[in-house]
Design an enzyme around this catalytic site. Structure first.
Site, PDB file in Angstrom:
ATOM      1  N   ARG A  56     -14.425  14.656  94.628  1.00  0.00           N
ATOM      2  CA  ARG A  56     -13.471  14.292  93.571  1.00  0.00           C
ATOM      3  C   ARG A  56     -12.666  15.528  93.193  1.00  0.00           C
ATOM      4  NH1 ARG A  56     -15.243  14.509  88.679  1.00  0.00           N
ATOM      5  NH2 ARG A  56     -17.164  13.370  89.080  1.00  0.00           N
ATOM      6  N   TYR A 108      10.647   2.045  87.612  1.00  0.00           N
ATOM      7  CA  TYR A 108       9.664   1.169  88.238  1.00  0.00           C
ATOM      8  C   TYR A 108       8.912   0.415  87.139  1.00  0.00           C
ATOM      9  CZ  TYR A 108       5.621  -0.248  90.978  1.00  0.00           C
ATOM     10  OH  TYR A 108       4.645  -0.971  91.582  1.00  0.00           O
ATOM     11  N   ASP A 180      10.833  10.657  89.309  1.00  0.00           N
ATOM     12  CA  ASP A 180      10.158   9.816  90.292  1.00  0.00           C
ATOM     13  C   ASP A 180      11.067   9.788  91.518  1.00  0.00           C
ATOM     14  OD1 ASP A 180       9.245   7.717  91.889  1.00  0.00           O
ATOM     15  OD2 ASP A 180       8.537   6.530  90.191  1.00  0.00           O
ATOM     16  N   LYS A 205       5.140   4.415  99.794  1.00  0.00           N
ATOM     17  CA  LYS A 205       6.450   3.983 100.260  1.00  0.00           C
ATOM     18  C   LYS A 205       6.901   4.843 101.439  1.00  0.00           C
ATOM     19  CE  LYS A 205       5.718   1.382  96.733  1.00  0.00           C
ATOM     20  NZ  LYS A 205       6.271   1.622  95.407  1.00  0.00           N
TER      21      LYS A 205
HETATM   22  C1  PLP Z   1       5.710   1.721  94.071  1.00  0.00           C
HETATM   23  C2  PLP Z   1       6.292   2.628  93.090  1.00  0.00           C
HETATM   24  C3  PLP Z   1       5.506   3.266  92.121  1.00  0.00           C
HETATM   25  C4  PLP Z   1       4.033   2.974  91.964  1.00  0.00           C
HETATM   26  O1  PLP Z   1       3.309   3.397  93.069  1.00  0.00           O
HETATM   27  P1  PLP Z   1       1.960   2.707  93.610  1.00  0.00           P
HETATM   28  O2  PLP Z   1       1.650   3.518  94.810  1.00  0.00           O
HETATM   29  O3  PLP Z   1       2.285   1.279  93.904  1.00  0.00           O
HETATM   30  O4  PLP Z   1       0.950   2.840  92.529  1.00  0.00           O
HETATM   31  C5  PLP Z   1       6.120   4.159  91.262  1.00  0.00           C
HETATM   32  N1  PLP Z   1       7.441   4.415  91.343  1.00  0.00           N
HETATM   33  C6  PLP Z   1       8.224   3.817  92.252  1.00  0.00           C
HETATM   34  C7  PLP Z   1       9.679   4.137  92.280  1.00  0.00           C
HETATM   35  C8  PLP Z   1       7.689   2.912  93.157  1.00  0.00           C
HETATM   36  O5  PLP Z   1       8.486   2.307  94.035  1.00  0.00           O
END
Ligand code: PLP
Length: 385
Positions: A56, A108, A180, A205
């Protein structure tokens, strides 16, 4: 590796993606970082160990991923998490009761939900604003504002936020600016160089890139922020397993070539949609008609792989079209090599229906993959018929 680095020249992105944190294994020579499927590490004497005690706290596969991601963002450090939301949750834990967050009004959905419905209980308030107008950020800031949460390009309307200006406004108020960077990836946009304090990813992604893993990361340059976030990472425990870290690391190796192709395909599709009589409106930062095309060109290397559009025939026609595509799979998520299509209001953004954050009802969002672009266009053509 540093011995081979030409003096004065940093290694390029494409090289770092394949080599940073990924020297051949010292004991076996394995060229690929092994999956260290171990929870614990033997110690020679109490406290005498090779840098790892418990997975962890630290794991060599995860450490390799963190080194690689840091190098791609031009950061001194990165921390990997079990998901993008686990990374966001760790950042939210930097705050204390009474603090205030300004966040982009089309962040998001999960980010909005985290602050509005989880951290509200911890006494943290938030104000969503349209950040395409940086003035709105300044107006929303209060003496309690500690964090300004930027997301650009935004989802699903592909709005662009001026990171430099908004980060400056945050800093004038002694607040942190976070970006982000999931949609752009570090190959297309480097928020830390634009003045942000932290950059966040859902590595699920584009960085993972193959729709086979869920992961997240945060990167930055401030050692104090690293110390606190690493403490939170270990204390709260939202870490990725070794196999997940390995999958993300494998994905990152090809990020540059994939992003070039995603952007090239998306540009061709956006132009094709724009010229099609059945289409009412196209949202893509690479189109000259995008209201912030100039800012996008300044801030990003290429306009990315996401395209949204509205059809003239409205919502029922959009519903029909998204169920008729054969190559574009009807699915949430984005950023994989395969093309996806979705209806944001009915799917990814269903939780904001009926609020000012709701996207237009007939809006279709594409995550344009790296298939042959003529095949993709033919698929859209038959689906819109
Ligand atoms: C998918 C996404 C998230 C969240 O990520 P997870 O891996 O699904 O927890 C946050 N910000 C953006 C822009 C995203 O597309």
């Amino acid at each position: 590796m540093s011995a081979r680095r030409p003096r004065g020249k940093r290694l390029a992105f494409e090289t770092l993606a394949i080599h940073a944190g990924q020297e051949p294994d010292r004991t076996t020579g394995a060229v690929i970082v092994p999956i260290y499927a171990t929870s614990t590490y033997a110690q020679e004497a109490v406290g005498k160990h090779k840098g790892y005690e418990y997975s962890r706290t630290g794991n060599p596969t995860r450490a390799a991923l963190e080194t690689c991601l840091a190098s791609l963002e031009g950061a001194t450090w990165a921390l990997a998490f079990a998901s993008g939301m686990a990374a966001s949750d760790a950042v939210a834990h930097l705050l204390s009761s009474g603090d205030h967050v300004v966040l982009a009004d089309d962040v998001y959905g999960g980010t909005y939900r985290l602050f509005a419905r989880v951290f509200d209980r911890a006494g943290i308030s938030l104000t969503p604003v349209d950040m395409t107008e940086p003035r709105n950020v300044r107006r929303a800031i209060t003496p309690q504002t500690k964090l300004v949460w930027i997301e650009t390009p935004s989802n699903p309307l592909l709005k662009i936020v001026d990171v430099k200006r908004v980060a400056r406004i945050a800093h004038e108020a002694k607040a942190l600016a976070i970006v982000d960077n999931t949609f752009a990836t570090p190959y297309l946009q480097r928020p830390l160089e634009l003045g942000a304090d932290l950059v966040l990813h859902s590595t699920t992604k584009y960085i993972g890139g193959h729709s086979d893993v869920v992961g997240g990361a945060v990167a930055g340059n401030d050692p104090k922020l690293r110390e606190r976030l690493a403490f939170i990472q270990n204390a709260a425990g939202g870490v990725p397993g070794a196999f997940d870290a390995w999958l993300v690391l494998r994905g990152a190796k090809t990020l540059a070539v994939r992003m070039e192709r995603h952007a090239r395909n998306a540009t061709a599709i956006a132009k094709w949609l724009k010229a099609d009589k059945r289409v009412a409106r196209v949202y893509y930062p690479g189109l000259r008609t995008h209201p912030q095309a100039e800012l996008a060109a300044m801030q990003m290397r290429a306009p990315g792989g996401m395209v949204s559009f509205e059809v003239k025939a409205g919502e029922p026609a959009a519903q029909r079209a998204v169920s008729r595509t054969k190559l574009f799979a009807l699915a949430e998520s984005l950023g994989g090599v395969e093309s996806l299509v979705e209806l944001p209001l009915a799917m990814t953004h269903a939780s904001v229906r009926g609020t000012p954050l709701a996207p237009p009802p007939g809006l279709i969002r594409l995550s344009v993959g790296i298939e042959d672009v003529e095949d993709l266009i033919a698929d859209l053509h038959q689906a819109l018929a």
